[in-house]
Design an enzyme around this catalytic site. Structure first.
Site, PDB file in Angstrom:
ATOM      1  N   LYS A 190       0.444  -0.978   0.060  1.00 15.80           N
ATOM      2  CA  LYS A 190       0.009   0.346  -0.106  1.00 15.80           C
ATOM      3  C   LYS A 190       0.698   0.948  -0.109  1.00 15.80           C
ATOM      4  O   LYS A 190       1.470   1.436   0.904  1.00 15.80           O
ATOM      5  CB  LYS A 190      -0.746  -0.233   1.064  1.00 15.80           C
ATOM      6  CG  LYS A 190      -2.173   1.412   1.028  1.00 15.80           C
ATOM      7  CD  LYS A 190      -2.610   1.689   2.220  1.00 15.80           C
ATOM      8  CE  LYS A 190      -1.601   2.838   3.147  1.00 15.80           C
ATOM      9  NZ  LYS A 190      -1.901   3.983   1.708  1.00 15.80           N
ATOM     10  N   GLU A 266      10.580   1.506  10.467  1.00  9.04           N
ATOM     11  CA  GLU A 266      11.243   2.263  10.063  1.00  9.04           C
ATOM     12  C   GLU A 266      10.746   3.604  10.152  1.00  9.04           C
ATOM     13  O   GLU A 266       9.619   4.398   9.355  1.00  9.04           O
ATOM     14  CB  GLU A 266      12.177   2.594   8.436  1.00  9.04           C
ATOM     15  CG  GLU A 266      13.440   3.638   8.630  1.00  9.04           C
ATOM     16  CD  GLU A 266      13.126   3.784   7.569  1.00  9.04           C
ATOM     17  OE1 GLU A 266      13.340   5.397   8.108  1.00  9.04           O
ATOM     18  OE2 GLU A 266      12.888   4.317   7.105  1.00  9.04           O
ATOM     19  N   CYS A 301      13.319  11.148   6.143  1.00  2.47           N
ATOM     20  CA  CYS A 301      13.609  11.117   7.932  1.00  2.47           C
ATOM     21  C   CYS A 301      15.007  11.025   8.508  1.00  2.47           C
ATOM     22  O   CYS A 301      14.473  11.477   9.602  1.00  2.47           O
ATOM     23  CB  CYS A 301      13.184   9.477   7.881  1.00  2.47           C
ATOM     24  SG  CYS A 301      13.529   8.534   7.156  1.00  2.47           S
ATOM     25  N   GLU A 400       9.952  16.701  13.913  1.00  2.00           N
ATOM     26  CA  GLU A 400      10.325  16.484  12.865  1.00  2.00           C
ATOM     27  C   GLU A 400       9.436  17.396  12.044  1.00  2.00           C
ATOM     28  O   GLU A 400       8.468  17.157  12.188  1.00  2.00           O
ATOM     29  CB  GLU A 400      10.625  14.842  12.357  1.00  2.00           C
ATOM     30  CG  GLU A 400      10.463  14.646  11.100  1.00  2.00           C
ATOM     31  CD  GLU A 400      10.273  13.440  10.652  1.00  2.00           C
ATOM     32  OE1 GLU A 400      10.997  12.364  10.349  1.00  2.00           O
ATOM     33  OE2 GLU A 400       9.568  12.214  11.146  1.00  2.00           O
TER      34      GLU A 400
END
Length: 496
Positions: A190, A266, A301, A400
């Site tokens: 997906k 992750e 990331c 983040e």
């Protein structure tokens, strides 16, 4: 990349035929009638209507993967034969490289040069590497007493649900799909609802390459519906996810509430990049820091979003980065001269602008950027942004942002630098610039991160694992270690 002009890319974009149908059991499936518009962040135009998977479509994809695993040929093929199919997938990705790069650039805003040279290179190399590895994996036969034989074998884990993000839609899909297929698993992939079209192309090309029906299924839709259905599905044996830490928590809950499937994550990062006064090339260190935070619009990331620089060189380094931010060419992702394209969409742009506003409210000093640009295009463009005078407690230094926003923090000694670097809930990556070998080893060991780059950033190849510690996740993509996520160990003890 090949010499293709901006006008030619525009012409190809107009001629591009993009299908938004699911790819299930080796064929395109329109789904149950629900769809959504895939909008290009370069100009706000609709690229295609994409099937919006509901639980029934997820059930169909998982059922196809289960049939292919339980009674199909794929897990039972000789590893060398599986490897040859993966190599054919790599060849088809190479043949369709222009089309795939164009699709990636259109759907998530990445400059076409980066899509072709970096994104597609990584995807092609990943399938090729695991295709070559497939028949080179070995089992174990431990030494036992003379009257017994022990065998430790690795067997494919079953049906893998792979949920991947939009920032590197083909690279990160390949990092999950290729090792899972090499191990003999079947997959339900997906992609993000922001970047579904390139993943659908991948699924069709994999079938064309000879992958049996049901071995790789691609369903499109949002996380709360399609992603949740995959996470809760009792016939999914392994879940591999790349994305935010918040969504990673959901997948752990889904596993607990269903069949205790293994979940590999992750997740996010707030990576420190430490520059010491003895850096072998201070200009290179500053230039790399600027490249690292602005590459891919900062939507990485591993982006080195916290620059930790010794106070004695902070002004010089920051000035270099600010100058680079001001000269960076922002523009149409389909222009080969563009260095920074569009953020993935309006919602994400507003989120990043909110972080910038918070930084200003908290008292950080804005040195470059800070605002929207190219608004007349209809696209989601942001100026490269640099803050200094950032305090470690500010949200700029803790959260983040996932955009081209750099926070500069200073330190006076090495212990302070390490403490600042580790003062985060994340632990994905870190950088260090020094000429001292002992310092390089000592600091690398002290940094709580899955990857540490010394005198470089974002370097490496498929031979090394990638993943994080702390709230940046668990498990590893890339390298032979990725195979561990998609296999189960079985012990067979034979009394002689």
């Amino acid at each position: 990349m090949l010499d293709i002009t901006h006008d030619e890319w525009l012409r190809r974009a107009k001629a591009l035929d993009l299908s938004g149908a699911h790819h299930i059991d080796g064929a395109d499936e329109p789904g149950g009638g629900q769809s959504y518009a895939a909008v290009s962040p370069r100009d706000g135009q609709v690229l295609a209507q994409v099937a919006d998977a509901q639980p029934a479509e997820v059930d169909a994809a998982v059922a196809a993967a289960r049939r292919a695993f339980d009674s199909g040929p794929w897990p039972r093929l000789a590893p060398a034969e599986r490897g040859r199919v993966l190599l054919r997938i790599a060849d088809l990705l190479e043949e369709q490289r222009h089309r795939l790069a164009l699709t990636v650039s259109l759907e998530m805003g990445k400059p076409i040069t980066d899509a072709y040279d970096i994104e597609l290179r990584a995807a092609i190399n990943t399938f090729r590497w695991y295709g070559q590895l497939a028949d080179k994996l070995t089992d174990e036969s431990p030494h036992t007493a003379p009257d017994a034989l022990a065998l430790v074998t690795r067997e494919p884990a079953g049906v893998v649900g792979a949920v991947v993000p939009w920032n590197f839609p083909l690279t990160l899909a390949s990092w999950k799909v290729a090792p899972a297929l090499a191990a003999g698993c079947t997959v339900v992939l997906k992609p993000s609802e922001n970047s579904p079209l390139s993943a659908l192309l991948l699924g069709r090309l994999a079938t064309e390459a000879g992958l049996p029906p049901g071995v790789l299924n691609v369903v499109t839709g949002d996380g709360p519906t399609a992603g949740r259905a995959i996470g809760l599905h009792p016939d999914v044996d392994v879940l591999a996810f790349t994305g935010s830490t918040a969504v990673g928590r959901h997948f752990l809950r889904y596993a607990a509430d269903s069949n205790l499937k293994r979940v590999w994550l992750e997740l996010g990062g707030k990576s420190p990049n430490i520059i010491l006064p003895d850096a072998p090339d201070l200009e290179k260190a500053a230039a790399t820091a600027a490249w690292g935070i602005f590459f891919n619009q900062g939507e990485m990331c591993t982006a080195p979003s916290r620059l930790l620089v010794h106070s004695s060189i902070a002004e010089r380094v920051t000035d270099t980065i600010v100058a680079r931010a001001r000269e960076l060419r922002i523009g149409d992702p389909l222009d080969p001269a563009t260095e920074m394209g569009a953020l993935v969409g309006e919602r994400h742009l507003e989120r990043v602008l909110g972080h910038i506003g918070t930084g200003l409210d908290e008292g950080a000093r804005l040195r470059a950027g800070g605002g929207r640009t190219l608004a007349g295009t209809g696209g989601s463009y942001l100026q490269p942004t640099v803050f200094d005078h950032v305090d470690p407690g500010m949200r700029l230094a803790r959260e983040e942002i996932f955009g081209p926003v750099l926070s500069v923090l200073t330190f006076d000694d090495l212990d302070e630098a390490v403490a600042l670097a580790n003062a985060t809930e994340y632990g994905l990556a870190a950088g260090l610039w020094t000429s001292d070998l002992s310092t390089a080893h000592q600091v690398s060991r002290a940094l709580k991160a899955g990857t540490v780059w010394v005198n470089c950033y974002e370097e490496g190849d498929l031979t090394v694992p990638f993943g994080g510690v702390k709230q940046s996740g668990n498990g590893r993509d890339k390298s032979t270690h990725a195979i561990e996520k998609y296999t189960e160990l079985k012990t067979t003890w034979i009394q002689l």
